[in-house]
Scaffold this motif. Structure first.
Motif, PDB file in Angstrom:
ATOM      1  N   ARG A 103       2.347   6.665  -6.933  1.00 48.54           N
ATOM      2  CA  ARG A 103       1.324   7.553  -7.505  1.00 48.54           C
ATOM      3  C   ARG A 103       1.673   9.014  -7.284  1.00 48.54           C
ATOM      4  NH1 ARG A 103      -1.708   3.126  -6.267  1.00 48.54           N
ATOM      5  NH2 ARG A 103      -2.158   3.731  -4.131  1.00 48.54           N
ATOM      6  N   VAL A 104       2.180   9.345  -6.102  1.00 48.89           N
ATOM      7  CA  VAL A 104       2.592  10.731  -5.815  1.00 48.89           C
ATOM      8  C   VAL A 104       3.716  11.137  -6.768  1.00 48.89           C
ATOM      9  CG1 VAL A 104       3.750  12.195  -4.110  1.00 48.89           C
ATOM     10  CG2 VAL A 104       1.817  10.782  -3.416  1.00 48.89           C
ATOM     11  N   ASP A 146       0.832  -1.212   0.000  1.00 45.56           N
ATOM     12  CA  ASP A 146       0.000   0.000   0.000  1.00 45.56           C
ATOM     13  C   ASP A 146       0.864   1.258   0.000  1.00 45.56           C
ATOM     14  OD1 ASP A 146      -2.294  -1.544   0.001  1.00 45.56           O
ATOM     15  OD2 ASP A 146      -2.601  -1.377   2.182  1.00 45.56           O
ATOM     16  N   GLN A 147       1.905   1.263   0.831  1.00 44.79           N
ATOM     17  CA  GLN A 147       2.801   2.418   0.902  1.00 44.79           C
ATOM     18  C   GLN A 147       3.520   2.646  -0.427  1.00 44.79           C
ATOM     19  OE1 GLN A 147       5.290   1.221   4.165  1.00 44.79           O
ATOM     20  NE2 GLN A 147       3.856   1.953   5.723  1.00 44.79           N
ATOM     21  N   THR A 178       1.131   4.190  -2.911  1.00 39.37           N
ATOM     22  CA  THR A 178       0.913   5.606  -2.617  1.00 39.37           C
ATOM     23  C   THR A 178       2.110   6.441  -3.071  1.00 39.37           C
ATOM     24  OG1 THR A 178      -0.526   5.085  -0.748  1.00 39.37           O
ATOM     25  CG2 THR A 178       0.484   7.276  -0.764  1.00 39.37           C
TER      26      THR A 178
END
Length: 162
Positions: free
Chosen positions: A143-144, A136-137, A140
């Motif tokens: 995507r950033v 998950d990290q 994230t």
């Protein structure tokens, strides 16, 4: 002129780990795809994009954008895929200046045969090594980074516009 914002020791360590991991990952995937299908990772990615497009067709300019590569590099790659019989170029019916890339039945079969080994290589290299929280990290963070590197300015210097 302002002083450069040098990386801290911590940032330098993360940067080097990122470079090492991404270089090794790309090499790992390229070797697997060369061994199993005789193609580099970028060619596989193009076949995947076409397989997911309506009627397995996509405008060359859109394909370059999705693959995040220059139109010149795409043209070279599609020429090689055409030579293998996996892709065919067609004139775009709605715009005579444009061309579509079409994934042939032979190309689709190559993709179907190659996908299981490729997915296993991705799993071994990334997902089998991370906890669900780390996955998950990583999602994230990626995507950033991608959002920040793909500006919305139509005049931006992006690969698929070159």
């Amino acid at each position: 002129m302002a002083e450069p914002r040098w990386l801290t020791d911590r940032e330098q360590s993360v940067w080097r780990a990122y470079l090492q991991a991404t270089t090794l990952l790309e090499d790992h995937l390229d070797r697997q795809l060369q061994r199993d299908a005789g193609m580099p990772h970028i060619y596989y990615a193009l076949l995947v994009q076409l397989s997911q497009a309506p009627r397995r067709r996509m405008r060359m300019t859109e394909l370059a954008k999705h693959a995040k590569i220059t139109r010149s590099r795409l043209s070279h790659a599609v020429a090689r895929l055409e030579k293998n019989g996996w892709v065919r170029r067609e004139d775009c019916p709605s715009d005579k200046r444009g061309q579509n890339a079409f994934l042939t039945d032979e190309g689709f079969e190559v993709l179907k045969r190659t996908a299981p080994g490729h997915v296993e290589a991705v799993r071994q290299a990334i997902f089998d090594r991370l906890t669900p929280e780390q996955v998950d990290q990583l999602g994230t963070i990626m995507r950033v980074m991608a959002d920040g590197l793909e500006p919305s300015d139509p005049n931006a210097d992006l690969p698929w516009l070159r």
